[in-house]
Design an enzyme around this catalytic site. Sequence first.
Site, PDB file in Angstrom:
ATOM      1  N   LYS A  41       0.804  -1.227   0.000  1.00 10.58           N
ATOM      2  CA  LYS A  41       0.000   0.000   0.000  1.00 10.58           C
ATOM      3  C   LYS A  41       0.837   1.277   0.000  1.00 10.58           C
ATOM      4  CE  LYS A  41      -3.780   0.886   2.744  1.00 10.58           C
ATOM      5  NZ  LYS A  41      -4.545   0.498   3.943  1.00 10.58           N
ATOM      6  N   ARG A  90      15.306  16.180   9.028  1.00  9.77           N
ATOM      7  CA  ARG A  90      15.322  17.354   8.153  1.00  9.77           C
ATOM      8  C   ARG A  90      14.670  18.547   8.830  1.00  9.77           C
ATOM      9  NH1 ARG A  90      12.679  13.646   3.720  1.00  9.77           N
ATOM     10  NH2 ARG A  90      12.033  12.866   5.731  1.00  9.77           N
TER      11      ARG A  90
HETATM   12  P1  ADP Z   1      10.227   6.190   6.655  1.00  7.22           P
HETATM   13  O1  ADP Z   1       9.102   5.830   5.770  1.00  7.22           O
HETATM   14  O2  ADP Z   1      10.540   5.173   7.688  1.00  7.22           O
HETATM   15  O3  ADP Z   1      10.232   7.587   7.207  1.00  7.22           O
HETATM   16  P2  ADP Z   1      12.187   7.009   4.683  1.00  7.22           P
HETATM   17  O4  ADP Z   1      12.779   6.063   3.691  1.00  7.22           O
HETATM   18  O5  ADP Z   1      11.316   8.078   4.159  1.00  7.22           O
HETATM   19  O6  ADP Z   1      11.490   6.046   5.710  1.00  7.22           O
HETATM   20  O7  ADP Z   1      13.330   7.678   5.534  1.00  7.22           O
HETATM   21  C1  ADP Z   1      14.175   6.894   6.320  1.00  7.22           C
HETATM   22  C2  ADP Z   1      14.921   7.789   7.276  1.00  7.22           C
HETATM   23  O8  ADP Z   1      15.770   8.658   6.542  1.00  7.22           O
HETATM   24  C3  ADP Z   1      14.042   8.693   8.139  1.00  7.22           C
HETATM   25  O9  ADP Z   1      14.649   8.817   9.409  1.00  7.22           O
HETATM   26  C4  ADP Z   1      14.090  10.012   7.433  1.00  7.22           C
HETATM   27  O10 ADP Z   1      13.891  11.094   8.339  1.00  7.22           O
HETATM   28  C5  ADP Z   1      15.517   9.989   6.929  1.00  7.22           C
HETATM   29  N1  ADP Z   1      15.679  10.894   5.794  1.00  7.22           N
HETATM   30  C6  ADP Z   1      15.012  10.878   4.632  1.00  7.22           C
HETATM   31  N2  ADP Z   1      15.409  11.880   3.826  1.00  7.22           N
HETATM   32  C7  ADP Z   1      16.364  12.571   4.533  1.00  7.22           C
HETATM   33  C8  ADP Z   1      17.144  13.738   4.285  1.00  7.22           C
HETATM   34  N3  ADP Z   1      17.004  14.447   3.161  1.00  7.22           N
HETATM   35  N4  ADP Z   1      18.018  14.138   5.223  1.00  7.22           N
HETATM   36  C9  ADP Z   1      18.119  13.469   6.387  1.00  7.22           C
HETATM   37  N5  ADP Z   1      17.410  12.372   6.696  1.00  7.22           N
HETATM   38  C10 ADP Z   1      16.537  11.932   5.786  1.00  7.22           C
END
Ligand code: ADP
Length: 161
Positions: A41, A90
């Site tokens: 999903k 972020r």
């Molecule tokens: P989730 O769905 O578990 O949030 P993501 O794949 O979106 O997984 O992100 C995994 C981790 O990486 C999270 O802790 C997110 O905050 C971090 N993250 C994603 N993009 C960035 C970024 N641009 N800078 C720092 N941390 C990031």
Amino acid sequence: MRIAVYPGSFDPVTLAHLDIARRATRIFDRVIMAVFDRPQKNLLFTTEERLDLLREATVSMTGVEVMAYQILTVDFARSVGACALVRGLRTVSDFEAEYQMAQINQALDDSIEVVLLAAGRHYGHVSSSAVREMAALGREPVNFAPPHVLAALREKFTRGG
Ligand code: ADP
């Protein structure tokens, strides 16, 4: 041997994720980028695709491994002998969500520390959702994701997935 788990959806992996993982290897001997294998999903890429993209992205990163898991993150971390979870920050809204998650994880297992790394200075604006959105609307997210991810996105959107 200090092991950390860096969990996420990685849908798909971005340059920002790789920056966090690389920086985490300065603190930990092994960093396991762990893909939560949940029902499809709202995800663009399947678990296998997300794992393959991550494996290719990290192939030359010493100390970084890729795994999938289906249990609670802290239980997975304990099962691989990790002492910490790594997550990235972020924005203030990231902080709120990550802080709350860290408290929950601490309540579940206070032997596992949560380490929150601030976004690298070139990556604060990068997110998987922006990457997906750009690709869906016909722009290549060139400074956001590695070349093989751009190719996978092209494939998804030109062939309809
Ligand atoms: P989730 O769905 O578990 O949030 P993501 O794949 O979106 O997984 O992100 C995994 C981790 O990486 C999270 O802790 C997110 O905050 C971090 N993250 C994603 N993009 C960035 C970024 N641009 N800078 C720092 N941390 C990031």
